[in-house]
Design an enzyme around this catalytic site. Structure first.
Site, mmCIF file in Angstrom:
data_model
loop_
_atom_site.group_PDB
_atom_site.id
_atom_site.type_symbol
_atom_site.label_atom_id
_atom_site.label_comp_id
_atom_site.label_asym_id
_atom_site.label_seq_id
_atom_site.Cartn_x
_atom_site.Cartn_y
_atom_site.Cartn_z
ATOM 1 N N GLY A 78 0.844 -1.303 -0.162
ATOM 2 C CA GLY A 78 0.091 0.105 0.022
ATOM 3 C C GLY A 78 0.773 1.404 -0.024
ATOM 4 O O GLY A 78 2.149 1.312 0.288
ATOM 5 N N GLU A 79 0.240 2.257 -0.158
ATOM 6 C CA GLU A 79 0.903 3.537 -0.292
ATOM 7 C C GLU A 79 0.054 4.478 0.446
ATOM 8 O O GLU A 79 -1.336 4.827 0.099
ATOM 9 C CB GLU A 79 1.310 4.097 -1.743
ATOM 10 C CG GLU A 79 2.102 5.111 -1.919
ATOM 11 C CD GLU A 79 2.505 5.333 -3.554
ATOM 12 O OE1 GLU A 79 3.602 6.281 -3.744
ATOM 13 O OE2 GLU A 79 2.224 4.535 -4.203
ATOM 14 N N GLY A 80 0.739 5.733 0.924
ATOM 15 C CA GLY A 80 -0.151 6.841 1.694
ATOM 16 C C GLY A 80 0.638 7.986 1.528
ATOM 17 O O GLY A 80 1.943 8.095 1.039
ATOM 18 N N GLY A 81 0.346 9.101 2.428
ATOM 19 C CA GLY A 81 1.038 10.178 2.472
ATOM 20 C C GLY A 81 2.429 10.030 3.135
ATOM 21 O O GLY A 81 3.467 10.952 2.941
ATOM 22 N N GLY A 83 4.321 7.504 2.843
ATOM 23 C CA GLY A 83 5.499 6.679 1.861
ATOM 24 C C GLY A 83 4.691 5.486 1.763
ATOM 25 O O GLY A 83 3.797 5.249 1.348
ATOM 26 N N LYS A 100 7.264 -0.445 6.685
ATOM 27 C CA LYS A 100 6.826 0.813 5.996
ATOM 28 C C LYS A 100 8.037 1.904 5.980
ATOM 29 O O LYS A 100 8.873 2.228 6.728
ATOM 30 C CB LYS A 100 5.795 1.409 7.174
ATOM 31 C CG LYS A 100 5.493 2.927 6.818
ATOM 32 C CD LYS A 100 4.182 3.271 7.547
ATOM 33 C CE LYS A 100 4.484 3.644 9.015
ATOM 34 N NZ LYS A 100 3.222 4.355 9.613
ATOM 35 N N ASP A 198 -5.629 9.610 15.789
ATOM 36 C CA ASP A 198 -5.543 9.508 14.310
ATOM 37 C C ASP A 198 -6.415 8.467 14.087
ATOM 38 O O ASP A 198 -5.939 7.351 13.228
ATOM 39 C CB ASP A 198 -4.167 9.580 13.670
ATOM 40 C CG ASP A 198 -4.235 9.788 12.131
ATOM 41 O OD1 ASP A 198 -5.215 10.367 11.635
ATOM 42 O OD2 ASP A 198 -3.444 9.124 11.239
#
Length: 395
Positions: A78-81, A83, A100, A198
């Site tokens: 997966g990928e997000g803000g 990395g 990660k 969060d």
């Protein structure tokens, strides 16, 4: 697995949220020297914190590059803000892990990296993801977690691939109850208490039996202690999940997490995203859409996820919506303690759906038809150890 960003346009920062600059001014240092010094300083901070109780392993970048086949695309999970996350297998233990790799120019900086290592090294619970180790080589920042084979709740609820089955009602209540238990551990068992800050669907990971685990602790903060009612900090989080009082004032309390949990619970019930600009005007914000519907019991069935195809207990739906309504109270003092939420959702998760038997006692009810305010009437109260009443007024 999306990243985080300030909830307001112009967030305030404070010195506590910044990494102090180095004080050695004797001679200029090269960029490489500074990176090495920063890496060493972080390792020393991690090792010295927690009175030597840090259990996380340290890895070199070379080791983690090897187990991910040099971060090949076919290992990408997966990928997000922050990395990217890769799947790998550790040579030493033959354990499958999720790695990660933080984006060096991304939203999750050195401070968030350090906080996550410290938090997950010192906090352990079945509903928190297990941190195996970390890497702080030069400017590389990587975190090594236990592998969660079913991915995130968001993957199943909002972005299901054709091979994923839709979540049934019982599984949704099981996930909600488990996530609440993770929060209860942070709020009531950790000392000092921890504010997660969060909570969202992409940060709830699922094992092979759909047991949920909270992940991504980079924004976590130690909660108020003694006579303090809140901690003041820069406003960070994900739009749509932030409690309104925190977004406006920067005053963070445990009840801020309860609000975020209410949003996640509402997503589980409705199948809708917290923020969805693809929907018609007036339905972009999930909480704003739901508030008027909370006032009319006759409209509760309209709030159920159509993908459930009516396969849910009507009484269970009403009860779950009542819990969500309580968590989403605008006044923090009106929201329940997370221990009460755990009691309620554990009951709902234990019920099996039988359309012919709707005679279960209603343990929740909305207090007034014209108001989203709800009252929690539980048959079994939590033990006194989790009934920590606090005053949530302003300083």
């Amino acid at each position: 697995m999306g990243g985080c960003f300030p909830c307001t346009r112009a967030p305030k920062t404070d010195d506590k949220d910044r990494i102090p600059p180095t004080s050695d001014k004797s001679k200029p240092k090269s960029s490489l020297d500074l990176k090495k010094q920063s890496s060493l300083k972080e390792k020393q901070q991690i090792s010295s914190s927690g009175s030597g109780r840090i259990a996380a392993q340290t890895f070199t970048f070379r080791e983690l590059a090897f187990v991910t086949r040099n971060f090949r695309a076919d290992c990408l999970l997966g990928e997000g803000g922050f990395g990217r996350v890769y799947k790998g297998r550790l040579e030493s233990s033959n354990q499958i892990v999720a790695i990660k790799q933080l984006d060096r120019n991304g939203l999750q900086g050195n401070r968030e990296f350090l906080v996550e290592v410290l938090m997950l090294s010192l906090l352990h619970h079945p509903n928190l993801v297990n941190l195996i180790g970390y890497c702080a080589d030069g400017d590389q920042r990587l975190l090594v977690y236990e592998y969660m084979p079913l991915g995130s709740l968001e993957d199943h609820l909002h972005d299901p691939s054709p091979d994923k089955k839709r979540l049934d009602w019982s599984t949704r209540m099981k996930i909600a109850a488990g996530a609440a238990k993770g929060l209860e551990y942070l709020h009531d068992k950790a000392s000092p208490p921890v504010i997660y800050r969060d909570l969202k669907c992409s940060n709830i990971l699922l094992d092979e039996e759909y047991n949920p685990k909270l992940s991504d602790f980079g924004l976590a903060k130690l909660g108020p202690v003694g006579d303090n009612t809140h901690v003041s900090t820069r406003v960070m989080g994900t739009y749509g999940y932030c409690a309104p009082e925190y977004a406006m004032t920067g005053q963070l309390t445990l009840k801020s997490d309860v609000y975020s949990f209410g949003v996640v619970l509402l997503e589980l019930i409705t199948g809708r995203r917290a923020i969805d600009i693809s929907r018609s005007q007036g339905e972009h914000n999930l909480v704003a859409w739901a508030r008027p519907l909370f006032r009319d019991r006759r409209k509760f069935s309209q709030m159920a996820d159509p993908m459930l195809q009516g396969q849910y207990p009507s009484r269970g739906l009403y009860q779950a919506l009542a819990v969500a309504a309580m968590c989403l109270q605008e006044q923090p003092s009106m929201r329940p303690l997370i221990a009460d939420v755990v009691t309620a959702l554990s009951y709902l998760a234990s019920q099996t759906h039988n359309p012919r038997n709707q005679s279960n006692q209603n343990i929740f009810h909305l207090e007034a038809p014209g108001s989203p305010q709800a009252r929690l009437d539980t048959e079994t109260r939590p033990s006194s150890g989790s009934e920590r009443e606090r005053s949530w007024g302003s300083k």
